[in-house]
Design a protein around this motif. Structure first.
Motif, PDB file in Angstrom:
ATOM      1  N   ARG A 117      -6.405  -3.979  -1.237  1.00 27.43           N
ATOM      2  CA  ARG A 117      -7.051  -4.203  -2.535  1.00 27.43           C
ATOM      3  C   ARG A 117      -8.157  -3.165  -2.760  1.00 27.43           C
ATOM      4  O   ARG A 117      -8.303  -2.632  -3.852  1.00 27.43           O
ATOM      5  N   GLU A 118      -8.927  -2.862  -1.734  1.00 24.49           N
ATOM      6  CA  GLU A 118      -9.984  -1.850  -1.835  1.00 24.49           C
ATOM      7  C   GLU A 118      -9.406  -0.470  -2.178  1.00 24.49           C
ATOM      8  O   GLU A 118      -9.919   0.228  -3.047  1.00 24.49           O
ATOM      9  N   VAL A 119      -8.346  -0.078  -1.473  1.00 27.15           N
ATOM     10  CA  VAL A 119      -7.732   1.230  -1.727  1.00 27.15           C
ATOM     11  C   VAL A 119      -7.139   1.277  -3.135  1.00 27.15           C
ATOM     12  O   VAL A 119      -7.304   2.279  -3.846  1.00 27.15           O
TER      13      VAL A 119
ATOM     14  N   LEU B  70       0.823  -1.209   0.000  1.00 30.60           N
ATOM     15  CA  LEU B  70       0.000   0.000   0.000  1.00 30.60           C
ATOM     16  C   LEU B  70       0.858   1.260   0.000  1.00 30.60           C
ATOM     17  O   LEU B  70       0.569   2.207  -0.726  1.00 30.60           O
ATOM     18  N   VAL B  71       1.902   1.279   0.796  1.00 29.35           N
ATOM     19  CA  VAL B  71       2.721   2.488   0.926  1.00 29.35           C
ATOM     20  C   VAL B  71       3.311   2.897  -0.422  1.00 29.35           C
ATOM     21  O   VAL B  71       3.267   4.072  -0.794  1.00 29.35           O
TER      22      VAL B  71
ATOM     23  N   ALA C 278     -14.658   6.342   4.971  1.00 23.96           N
ATOM     24  CA  ALA C 278     -15.548   5.798   6.001  1.00 23.96           C
ATOM     25  C   ALA C 278     -15.587   4.270   6.017  1.00 23.96           C
ATOM     26  O   ALA C 278     -15.444   3.649   7.075  1.00 23.96           O
ATOM     27  N   GLY C 279     -15.790   3.666   4.848  1.00 26.50           N
ATOM     28  CA  GLY C 279     -16.035   2.239   4.790  1.00 26.50           C
ATOM     29  C   GLY C 279     -14.806   1.367   4.702  1.00 26.50           C
ATOM     30  O   GLY C 279     -14.851   0.186   5.041  1.00 26.50           O
ATOM     31  N   VAL C 280     -13.701   1.924   4.245  1.00 30.81           N
ATOM     32  CA  VAL C 280     -12.473   1.131   4.108  1.00 30.81           C
ATOM     33  C   VAL C 280     -11.539   1.447   5.273  1.00 30.81           C
ATOM     34  O   VAL C 280     -11.324   0.608   6.150  1.00 30.81           O
TER      35      VAL C 280
ATOM     36  N   ALA D 211      -5.097 -11.562   5.918  1.00 31.99           N
ATOM     37  CA  ALA D 211      -6.077 -11.579   4.829  1.00 31.99           C
ATOM     38  C   ALA D 211      -6.908 -10.307   4.838  1.00 31.99           C
ATOM     39  O   ALA D 211      -7.237  -9.747   3.780  1.00 31.99           O
ATOM     40  N   MET D 212      -7.259  -9.815   6.027  1.00 31.72           N
ATOM     41  CA  MET D 212      -8.022  -8.578   6.127  1.00 31.72           C
ATOM     42  C   MET D 212      -7.195  -7.382   5.641  1.00 31.72           C
ATOM     43  O   MET D 212      -7.694  -6.522   4.925  1.00 31.72           O
TER      44      MET D 212
END
Length: 186
Positions: free
Chosen positions: A162-164, A13-14, A86-88, A155-156
């Motif tokens: 993946r969402e971002v 992610l970074v 909010a959701g992620v 996994a979370m």
């Protein structure tokens, strides 16, 4: 103590955040933030425009319907950023890393690009610090995601990244389309 897995997860992610997504958000204007690429696109709007088909505390709310229509509506940059904030990040920061209570129902969606960027940066910073605090043992333990309690924390973390990544790519595409809106007739 080994932190190889945590570092690999975090670097996924970074690197994307620092080199692709966040630089693409520099200079985001309010017009662009709220631009609807199609007339019925879902967006963030003021609660004074009505409570039907929205989530959030106000004064900013996000358009949403349950069940989600088929096909799913096109969304604005405001909507995508609100979902990430909010959701992620927000919901998971609250659940795992001591963040304030937040989800799509318990958030006042920003009514300006500058406010949204500040909230996005804060959510990312808390998430990043939280993932940095995890040990390999923490990553092996089951997470507390409703409906996914048997999944590992690793996994979370992968799911959130993946969402971002995918919502960030959608935002980048919307920015590209906004720059060429005259060619689109919008």
């Amino acid at each position: 103590m080994s932190t190889v897995w945590r570092d690999d997860l975090l670097n996924q992610l970074v690197w994307h955040w620092d080199n692709q997504l966040r630089p693409r958000l520099d200079g985001l204007s309010d017009d662009e933030y709220f631009w609807r690429p199609v007339p019925d696109a879902w967006t963030v709007r003021g609660i004074d425009e009505g409570r039907d088909g929205v989530l959030g505390l106000g004064p900013g709310v996000i358009e949403f319907e349950i069940p989600v229509p088929d096909p799913e509506p096109v969304t604005t940059i405001a909507w995508r950023m609100g979902h990430i904030i909010a959701g992620v990040f927000g919901e998971r920061n609250a659940r795992y890393f001591g963040g304030p209570a937040m989800n799509h129902h318990e958030y006042s969606y920003p009514l300006s690009a500058a406010e949204a960027l500040a909230d996005l940066d804060a959510g990312h910073a808390r998430w990043r610090a939280g993932v940095e605090s995890l040990t390999d043992e923490d990553l092996r333990l089951n997470c507390r995601e409703p409906g996914f309690e048997s999944d590992s924390m690793a996994a979370m973390v992968i799911h959130i990244h993946r969402e971002v990544l995918h919502h960030g790519a959608e935002i980048a595409l919307l920015r590209d389309l906004y720059l060429r809106r005259d060619q689109l007739g919008r």
